[in-house]
Design a protein around this motif. Sequence first.
Motif, PDB file in Angstrom:
ATOM      1  N   HIS A 198       0.843  -1.202   0.000  1.00 49.90           N
ATOM      2  CA  HIS A 198       0.000   0.000   0.000  1.00 49.90           C
ATOM      3  C   HIS A 198       0.883   1.259   0.000  1.00 49.90           C
ATOM      4  O   HIS A 198       0.637   2.203  -0.769  1.00 49.90           O
ATOM      5  N   LEU A 199       1.902   1.265   0.844  1.00 44.69           N
ATOM      6  CA  LEU A 199       2.816   2.413   0.899  1.00 44.69           C
ATOM      7  C   LEU A 199       3.565   2.594  -0.416  1.00 44.69           C
ATOM      8  O   LEU A 199       3.795   3.726  -0.848  1.00 44.69           O
ATOM      9  N   ALA A 200       3.936   1.487  -1.047  1.00 47.76           N
ATOM     10  CA  ALA A 200       4.635   1.573  -2.335  1.00 47.76           C
ATOM     11  C   ALA A 200       3.755   2.245  -3.380  1.00 47.76           C
ATOM     12  O   ALA A 200       4.224   3.095  -4.150  1.00 47.76           O
ATOM     13  N   HIS A 201       2.456   1.904  -3.404  1.00 45.99           N
ATOM     14  CA  HIS A 201       1.533   2.539  -4.353  1.00 45.99           C
ATOM     15  C   HIS A 201       1.349   4.018  -4.025  1.00 45.99           C
ATOM     16  O   HIS A 201       1.285   4.853  -4.929  1.00 45.99           O
ATOM     17  N   LYS A 202       1.278   4.345  -2.747  1.00 42.87           N
ATOM     18  CA  LYS A 202       1.074   5.741  -2.324  1.00 42.87           C
ATOM     19  C   LYS A 202       2.293   6.615  -2.613  1.00 42.87           C
ATOM     20  O   LYS A 202       2.164   7.828  -2.734  1.00 42.87           O
ATOM     21  N   THR A 203       3.474   5.992  -2.691  1.00 42.63           N
ATOM     22  CA  THR A 203       4.702   6.769  -2.886  1.00 42.63           C
ATOM     23  C   THR A 203       5.297   6.578  -4.279  1.00 42.63           C
ATOM     24  O   THR A 203       6.480   6.823  -4.480  1.00 42.63           O
ATOM     25  N   GLU A 204       4.478   6.159  -5.216  1.00 40.58           N
ATOM     26  CA  GLU A 204       4.966   5.968  -6.584  1.00 40.58           C
ATOM     27  C   GLU A 204       5.553   7.278  -7.103  1.00 40.58           C
ATOM     28  O   GLU A 204       4.962   8.348  -6.962  1.00 40.58           O
ATOM     29  N   GLY A 205       6.745   7.198  -7.663  1.00 38.69           N
ATOM     30  CA  GLY A 205       7.420   8.390  -8.180  1.00 38.69           C
ATOM     31  C   GLY A 205       8.300   9.082  -7.151  1.00 38.69           C
ATOM     32  O   GLY A 205       9.024  10.009  -7.478  1.00 38.69           O
ATOM     33  N   PHE A 206       8.248   8.641  -5.894  1.00 36.00           N
ATOM     34  CA  PHE A 206       9.093   9.236  -4.858  1.00 36.00           C
ATOM     35  C   PHE A 206      10.517   8.705  -5.014  1.00 36.00           C
ATOM     36  O   PHE A 206      10.725   7.555  -5.366  1.00 36.00           O
ATOM     37  N   SER A 207      11.485   9.542  -4.692  1.00 30.79           N
ATOM     38  CA  SER A 207      12.869   9.079  -4.643  1.00 30.79           C
ATOM     39  C   SER A 207      13.125   8.476  -3.263  1.00 30.79           C
ATOM     40  O   SER A 207      12.318   8.635  -2.340  1.00 30.79           O
ATOM     41  N   GLY A 208      14.252   7.812  -3.106  1.00 29.89           N
ATOM     42  CA  GLY A 208      14.626   7.287  -1.800  1.00 29.89           C
ATOM     43  C   GLY A 208      14.715   8.394  -0.765  1.00 29.89           C
ATOM     44  O   GLY A 208      14.320   8.232   0.390  1.00 29.89           O
ATOM     45  N   SER A 209      15.194   9.541  -1.191  1.00 31.81           N
ATOM     46  CA  SER A 209      15.297  10.692  -0.295  1.00 31.81           C
ATOM     47  C   SER A 209      13.911  11.178   0.138  1.00 31.81           C
ATOM     48  O   SER A 209      13.697  11.522   1.307  1.00 31.81           O
ATOM     49  N   ASP A 210      12.958  11.207  -0.799  1.00 34.54           N
ATOM     50  CA  ASP A 210      11.582  11.606  -0.461  1.00 34.54           C
ATOM     51  C   ASP A 210      10.989  10.679   0.588  1.00 34.54           C
ATOM     52  O   ASP A 210      10.342  11.114   1.548  1.00 34.54           O
ATOM     53  N   ILE A 211      11.220   9.379   0.412  1.00 30.14           N
ATOM     54  CA  ILE A 211      10.684   8.392   1.351  1.00 30.14           C
ATOM     55  C   ILE A 211      11.350   8.551   2.715  1.00 30.14           C
ATOM     56  O   ILE A 211      10.693   8.465   3.749  1.00 30.14           O
ATOM     57  N   ALA A 212      12.661   8.809   2.726  1.00 34.79           N
ATOM     58  CA  ALA A 212      13.373   9.013   3.997  1.00 34.79           C
ATOM     59  C   ALA A 212      12.782  10.195   4.757  1.00 34.79           C
ATOM     60  O   ALA A 212      12.595  10.127   5.971  1.00 34.79           O
ATOM     61  N   VAL A 213      12.457  11.275   4.049  1.00 36.78           N
ATOM     62  CA  VAL A 213      11.854  12.450   4.689  1.00 36.78           C
ATOM     63  C   VAL A 213      10.483  12.095   5.281  1.00 36.78           C
ATOM     64  O   VAL A 213      10.172  12.478   6.408  1.00 36.78           O
ATOM     65  N   CYS A 214       9.690  11.334   4.518  1.00 36.97           N
ATOM     66  CA  CYS A 214       8.366  10.917   5.014  1.00 36.97           C
ATOM     67  C   CYS A 214       8.481  10.075   6.279  1.00 36.97           C
ATOM     68  O   CYS A 214       7.755  10.290   7.248  1.00 36.97           O
ATOM     69  N   VAL A 215       9.395   9.104   6.263  1.00 39.35           N
ATOM     70  CA  VAL A 215       9.564   8.227   7.419  1.00 39.35           C
ATOM     71  C   VAL A 215      10.011   9.027   8.635  1.00 39.35           C
ATOM     72  O   VAL A 215       9.471   8.872   9.737  1.00 39.35           O
ATOM     73  N   LYS A 216      10.984   9.929   8.442  1.00 36.88           N
ATOM     74  CA  LYS A 216      11.462  10.749   9.570  1.00 36.88           C
ATOM     75  C   LYS A 216      10.348  11.639  10.099  1.00 36.88           C
ATOM     76  O   LYS A 216      10.214  11.827  11.312  1.00 36.88           O
ATOM     77  N   ASP A 217       9.530  12.173   9.206  1.00 35.79           N
ATOM     78  CA  ASP A 217       8.414  13.017   9.620  1.00 35.79           C
ATOM     79  C   ASP A 217       7.438  12.238  10.497  1.00 35.79           C
ATOM     80  O   ASP A 217       6.996  12.717  11.538  1.00 35.79           O
ATOM     81  N   VAL A 218       7.118  11.020  10.085  1.00 39.67           N
ATOM     82  CA  VAL A 218       6.201  10.185  10.864  1.00 39.67           C
ATOM     83  C   VAL A 218       6.826   9.803  12.208  1.00 39.67           C
ATOM     84  O   VAL A 218       6.155   9.819  13.240  1.00 39.67           O
ATOM     85  N   LEU A 219       8.124   9.466  12.193  1.00 41.04           N
ATOM     86  CA  LEU A 219       8.784   9.074  13.437  1.00 41.04           C
ATOM     87  C   LEU A 219       8.819  10.207  14.462  1.00 41.04           C
ATOM     88  O   LEU A 219       8.787   9.956  15.666  1.00 41.04           O
ATOM     89  N   PHE A 220       8.866  11.454  13.999  1.00 39.99           N
ATOM     90  CA  PHE A 220       8.935  12.588  14.919  1.00 39.99           C
ATOM     91  C   PHE A 220       7.566  13.124  15.326  1.00 39.99           C
ATOM     92  O   PHE A 220       7.469  14.012  16.167  1.00 39.99           O
ATOM     93  N   GLU A 221       6.502  12.580  14.758  1.00 38.38           N
ATOM     94  CA  GLU A 221       5.157  13.050  15.103  1.00 38.38           C
ATOM     95  C   GLU A 221       4.871  12.956  16.605  1.00 38.38           C
ATOM     96  O   GLU A 221       4.347  13.906  17.188  1.00 38.38           O
ATOM     97  N   PRO A 222       5.201  11.847  17.275  1.00 39.21           N
ATOM     98  CA  PRO A 222       4.969  11.809  18.732  1.00 39.21           C
ATOM     99  C   PRO A 222       5.747  12.892  19.488  1.00 39.21           C
ATOM    100  O   PRO A 222       5.259  13.426  20.482  1.00 39.21           O
TER     101      PRO A 222
END
Length: 165
Positions: A112-136
């Motif tokens: 599901h995440l792969a479909h949602k991030t189609e066209g993202f670079s590895g760097s884009d995905i890293a930013v998304c993951v870090k953003d989610v990890l810092f939400e708490p």
Amino acid sequence: MLSIHSVSSLDLVSKWMGESEKLVSNLFQMARDNAPSIIFIDEIDSLCGQQGEGNESEASRHIKTELLVQMQGVGSDDQKVLVLAATNTPYALDQVHLGDTPHNLTESDFEHLAHKTEGFSGSDIAVCVKDVLFEPVRQTRDAKFFKKNSSDMWVPCEPTERGVV
């Protein structure tokens, strides 16, 4: 007519200093000269492991750099070159940006995440993951009300919840 350039990562490695970079550059130039083209690189994992791996050699870093330089603009309509790569270790790629972070994601969650991030670079995905990890952290920083959870830890909450402080 479509031109296909299929190579193994080993075809791009040379023991001579600077020769690997030339091989990569020549491959991409040949594909551009014969566009529209597809470059297929098999076993890309052996050529481009994760950055910062302890066993990464200076030559490996040079090859990665040349690949990234050559891939600038690839896939745009004016270049008409597509790069495809295959790996023997897809399991190592699924969680590259999660690292050792505990999670309960399933295989279908990753799909599901792969479909949602189609066209993202590895760097884009890293930013998304870090953003989610810092939400708490952001929620805790901005919170005005807290309560104890079942683990006896203070967590942010709404002012109307029971046991609020």
